[in-house]
Design an enzyme around this catalytic site. Sequence first.
Site, PDB file in Angstrom:
ATOM      1  N   ASP A  54       0.820  -1.206   0.000  1.00 50.04           N
ATOM      2  CA  ASP A  54       0.000   0.000   0.000  1.00 50.04           C
ATOM      3  C   ASP A  54       0.863   1.270   0.000  1.00 50.04           C
ATOM      4  O   ASP A  54       1.878   1.335   0.712  1.00 50.04           O
ATOM      5  CB  ASP A  54      -0.849  -0.040   1.284  1.00 50.04           C
ATOM      6  N   GLU A  58       1.407  -0.322  -4.957  1.00 48.93           N
ATOM      7  CA  GLU A  58       0.432   0.729  -5.214  1.00 48.93           C
ATOM      8  C   GLU A  58       1.174   2.052  -5.179  1.00 48.93           C
ATOM      9  O   GLU A  58       1.653   2.478  -4.124  1.00 48.93           O
ATOM     10  CB  GLU A  58      -0.664   0.775  -4.155  1.00 48.93           C
TER      11      GLU A  58
END
Length: 585
Positions: A241, A303
């Site tokens: 993330d 990401e």
Amino acid sequence: MWNRAKFIFAIVTIGLCLSANPSLAQQAASQVSKAEHAHSKAQDPWWKQAVIYEIYPRSFQDSNGDGVGDINGITSRLDYLRDLGIDAIWISPMYPSPLVDFGYDISDYTAIDPLYGSLADFDRLVSEAKKRGIRVIMDFVPNHTSDQHPWFAESRSSRTVPKRDWYIWRDGKGPGQPPNNWQSWFGHSAWKFDPTTNQYYYHHFYTEQPDLNWRNPQVRKAMYDAMRFWLDRGVAGFRIDAVSRLFEDPDLHDDPILPGKNAYGDPNIAHKYTDNLPEVHEVLREMRKVVNEYPGNPVLISEADEPNIAELTKMYGGKDDEVQLPMDFQIADVNKRSAPEFRRLLNEIDKNAAGGQPHYFFSNHDQVRQWDRYGDGVHNDQIAKLIAALLLTTRATPLMYYGEEIGMRTTDPVRKEDVQDPIGKIGWPEEKGRDGERTPMQWDASKNAGFSAAQRPWLPVPPSSTEYNVKAESKDPNSILSFYKRLLALRQSKPALRDGLYLPLIGEDPYVLAYLRKKPNNSDVILVVLNMSAEPRTVKFDLAAEGIGDSSAKPLIASPEMGHDSTLLSHFTIPEFGVFIGSVH
Ligand code: GLC
């Protein structure tokens, strides 16, 4: 695996001719392609030929009637995922969390939140998934913890505790003044004053998500150990993330201010000193070493909405030593049906200097769904198929988001008091938050679309679920779901689509995107033609230079208007928003 192959080949063979006898088709096809498939898979790590599917666990399937999806719910739907034809699931965070950011605020990296089940449930999910040939990828959130994490509790307790330096603490510029002008991605200052020690801590996202200090070796060790904890339990890798946000300028330079204001009413800002600092790559190399300690080619997916392909390419590392699959936000965010724009980006990423595998997607839990973003309001279902064809026929590892295969649409809250996602509360009405793309999966037309037996699920089920649901669409050969199944099955059965070369065609056409996918010596060649416009178009292909002698292409999957017959390459007419995927020799 056998069952899966059987199902997949039935679907491919049915193709355009949906009345064919599936049992004969299954038998013939499963024999040919199993060998082919095994051969090709032996050469590539699994993630190169996989189709990955993101599950937002709160919204996939609720097994205990509390209105929130859970692990046992996911396990109960594994047959659906196998039959759909996907190879791996990435599940958004299920760790213990106060749920300010619905799981992206973690208070324990090595446990499961009881809301979603137990570690035993998780282990069962991994093993049941494995039986069906499906791998499980964890979401890993390294940039920040929850403010309820014991590490942060210690860190904030005193300036002298050992974990003080695990987070980013600084003095303000003066009374009531934060250390500098850095802004949170979710609105307002990125600094929060903590009266216990009279210092500010840095949070790139919500105030309840303090950033970890990745310059501290103990932090790195703790996080890598957490990764090993899940690898030991058999996960196939991590989606990392917000990875570009791991480091901030130690000298605290102010970020440049840009013209205008954002949805939160703050001045626009360039996150120059808090995003994409070079040390990010050092951490990615270390993470890659961690996953490389394990057999089975675990994958790292990053990401990071990189501003251009050059920056995206850096994520692969100089020597294939960082992330195998950086998510490509360039493709995801084209946001118009532009053949030239897709062509330009596809060509560029296909030739990326690192030789890395492209990783494309269109929807996820942070983005308005593709049905809404690419639809024209009139032909949205046809356009959903067009975008699906683009995603699943390019040279890439495709990433799907639950529900895109049934044409789920974004259903935003209409009243501020119904909003769940805090950014929708901070930014209302301009920013409505991300609830709209996180609504429950639409399984059937029963209560709560078959998602939950609760009186009220955590987010309302969209009205479109009566028509757009798995059960209804499974019966309709022209549904978006049936189209996805055929495409996924075709991709599985055709070596050229799985890992063949990508060759762009008709380089200048303003409306039609076309390319070949081909294996060496033209042993398998697929022509893909996608009409991105609302008018029928006629184009001309000359494939002689590619060693193709055929004068026409035989459809494997094509818009119904194109019929079942081969289409002439010299006068190739494709209907509005039409899709043609066919073989040539
Ligand atoms: C990522 C997640 C998003 C989350 C944010 C902060 O962008 O995808 O959902 O809010 O990180 O953790």
